[in-house]
Design a protein around this motif. Structure first.
Motif, PDB file in Angstrom:
ATOM      1  N   ALA A   4    -158.530  60.058 114.667  1.00 24.93           N
ATOM      2  CA  ALA A   4    -159.584  61.032 114.401  1.00 24.93           C
ATOM      3  C   ALA A   4    -159.317  62.340 115.122  1.00 24.93           C
ATOM      4  O   ALA A   4    -159.855  63.375 114.742  1.00 24.93           O
ATOM      5  N   ARG A   5    -158.488  62.299 116.149  1.00 25.80           N
ATOM      6  CA  ARG A   5    -158.127  63.496 116.901  1.00 25.80           C
ATOM      7  C   ARG A   5    -156.605  63.594 116.981  1.00 25.80           C
ATOM      8  O   ARG A   5    -156.004  63.269 117.998  1.00 25.80           O
ATOM      9  N   PRO A   6    -155.995  64.041 115.902  1.00 22.44           N
ATOM     10  CA  PRO A   6    -154.528  64.098 115.870  1.00 22.44           C
ATOM     11  C   PRO A   6    -153.973  65.058 116.907  1.00 22.44           C
ATOM     12  O   PRO A   6    -154.622  66.031 117.292  1.00 22.44           O
ATOM     13  N   ALA A   7    -152.756  64.758 117.360  1.00 22.99           N
ATOM     14  CA  ALA A   7    -152.078  65.650 118.300  1.00 22.99           C
ATOM     15  C   ALA A   7    -151.715  66.948 117.591  1.00 22.99           C
ATOM     16  O   ALA A   7    -151.373  66.957 116.406  1.00 22.99           O
ATOM     17  N   ILE A   8    -151.796  68.056 118.319  1.00 22.77           N
ATOM     18  CA  ILE A   8    -151.543  69.384 117.767  1.00 22.77           C
ATOM     19  C   ILE A   8    -150.272  69.947 118.378  1.00 22.77           C
ATOM     20  O   ILE A   8    -150.077  69.885 119.595  1.00 22.77           O
ATOM     21  N   ALA A   9    -149.406  70.510 117.531  1.00 21.98           N
ATOM     22  CA  ALA A   9    -148.213  71.194 118.018  1.00 21.98           C
ATOM     23  C   ALA A   9    -148.303  72.660 117.632  1.00 21.98           C
ATOM     24  O   ALA A   9    -148.644  72.993 116.495  1.00 21.98           O
ATOM     25  N   CYS A  10    -148.011  73.545 118.589  1.00 22.50           N
ATOM     26  CA  CYS A  10    -148.026  74.985 118.336  1.00 22.50           C
ATOM     27  C   CYS A  10    -146.617  75.530 118.531  1.00 22.50           C
ATOM     28  O   CYS A  10    -146.047  75.407 119.621  1.00 22.50           O
ATOM     29  N   LEU A  11    -146.058  76.095 117.479  1.00 22.67           N
ATOM     30  CA  LEU A  11    -144.741  76.718 117.567  1.00 22.67           C
ATOM     31  C   LEU A  11    -144.920  78.113 118.137  1.00 22.67           C
ATOM     32  O   LEU A  11    -145.364  79.024 117.457  1.00 22.67           O
ATOM     33  N   GLY A  12    -144.609  78.252 119.422  1.00 23.73           N
ATOM     34  CA  GLY A  12    -144.849  79.508 120.117  1.00 23.73           C
ATOM     35  C   GLY A  12    -145.881  79.289 121.216  1.00 23.73           C
ATOM     36  O   GLY A  12    -146.894  78.622 120.998  1.00 23.73           O
ATOM     37  N   ALA A  13    -145.601  79.863 122.388  1.00 23.51           N
ATOM     38  CA  ALA A  13    -146.500  79.709 123.532  1.00 23.51           C
ATOM     39  C   ALA A  13    -147.096  81.053 123.936  1.00 23.51           C
ATOM     40  O   ALA A  13    -147.421  81.271 125.097  1.00 23.51           O
TER      41      ALA A  13
END
Length: 329
Positions: A4-13
């Motif tokens: 219900a709370r999928p992991a999030i990936a962000c390309l760029g910091a």
């Protein structure tokens, strides 16, 4: 992390990645920002990591001062946020439920970063670009399984502004749109869907408004301070309660039509000309509240109750700004 709370990936910091990280971590998601710059030394990465996490921590401290967060809960939320280098990102991408790209607005760079990520994540993992200027179809060709790709434009600061614009492309699976809307609504955002067109919704409208405000300074119409005051306590005040098209209907499309004709002639510019949809609505009797329909449909609506609700919201705004006063008796 639960399904219900999928992991999030962000390309760029950078700024956008950090804002998105805060929004999702606050709502219970694990978020990893991926440094996409190749060739960064370990020392340089450590500096970037420290800067990114420090900004997240300072933002959470602000939210604590604003009463949105208890100081004791800061570490729990910080524990959900991490930063990894490109060379160590495959595991992060493989475990992500959705990937947000937030690198600089350079088409070739975005295509390179998105294309590489799409080869690592599973074919059903959603990939979204946060660009506000590059259309989804100009990027989708670089992505494996482009049906899971779309633009998801956040407004800064991403962790505060509710609105998020979703712009699907020709290849985007409609089911992906529904999944992204549900994800965003789950963290308290208000998603809207718009066609893949330059400027989306908000940037297109605000570009016109900002340029007109600057033009009025240039022409000596008013001071910058008074123009901004007019926006805060008039234009912006009203449209925080009524949408632009709702307001056309509120007053009547015919009023906009005649006001536009006057401004076009008086100021000698066709930028004030009303679009054809306004005259078409007048011809068809779709004036707004007075006729039961305009841009929106008011048939079967208790108009008096509707007006009361909108006016009550304006009174709440007055109280917020400290402008509500008792009568002089």
């Amino acid at each position: 992390m639960s399904a219900a709370r999928p992991a999030i990936a962000c390309l760029g910091a950078g700024r956008m990645g950090r804002g998105i990280a805060i929004a999702f971590a606050y709502a219970g998601h694990a978020v990893t920002m991926i440094d996409v710059k190749e060739g960064r030394s370990a020392e340089q990465f450590a500096k970037l990591e420290a800067e990114a996490l420090d900004e997240v921590r300072k933002t959470l401290a602000s939210l604590t001062r604003f009463g949105l967060l208890k100081d004791a809960d800061t570490e729990t939320i910080m524990g959900r946020v991490s930063v990894v280098p490109t060379r160590g990102s495959d595991e992060t991408l493989a475990g992500a439920g959705i990937v947000f790209e937030g690198v600089p607005e350079v088409v070739d760079l975005k295509r390179e970063v998105l294309g590489a990520a799409s080869k690592v994540v599973g074919p059903d993992v959603i990939i979204a670009s946060t660009t506000s200027t590059i259309l989804v179809d100009d990027l989708s060709g670089a992505i494996d399984h482009p049906g899971r790709f779309l633009n998801v434009h956040w407004l800064n600061p991403a962790y505060l502004i509710p609105l998020v614009e979703i712009s699907p492309g020709k290849a985007t699976d409609p089911n992906i749109i529904d999944r992204v809307k549900a994800l965003l609504e789950g963290i308290g955002k208000v998603p809207v869907v718009c066609a893949a067109t330059p400027g989306f919704i908000v940037p297109r409208i605000q570009a016109l408004a900002m340029n007109e405000a600057a033009r009025m300074v240039e022409e000596g119409v008013a001071s910058a301070e008074d123009i901004d005051k007019a926006i805060r306590y008039g234009f912006g005040f009203r449209y925080a309660v009524l949408g632009l098209l709702e307001f056309i209907d509120w007053g009547g499309g015919d009023i906009l039509y005649y006001a536009s004709r006057y401004l076009e002639g008086a100021l000698g510019s066709d930028r004030y000309r009303a679009p054809e949809v306004i005259s078409n609505n007048m011809r068809d009797g779709r004036i707004g509240l007075r006729t039961g329909a305009g841009f929106l449909d008011y048939s079967g609506l208790d108009v008096d109750a509707y007006r009361e609700k909108r006016l009550a919201a304006m009174v709440d705004m007055l109280r917020h700004f400290g402008l509500a006063r008792p009568p002089v008796l």
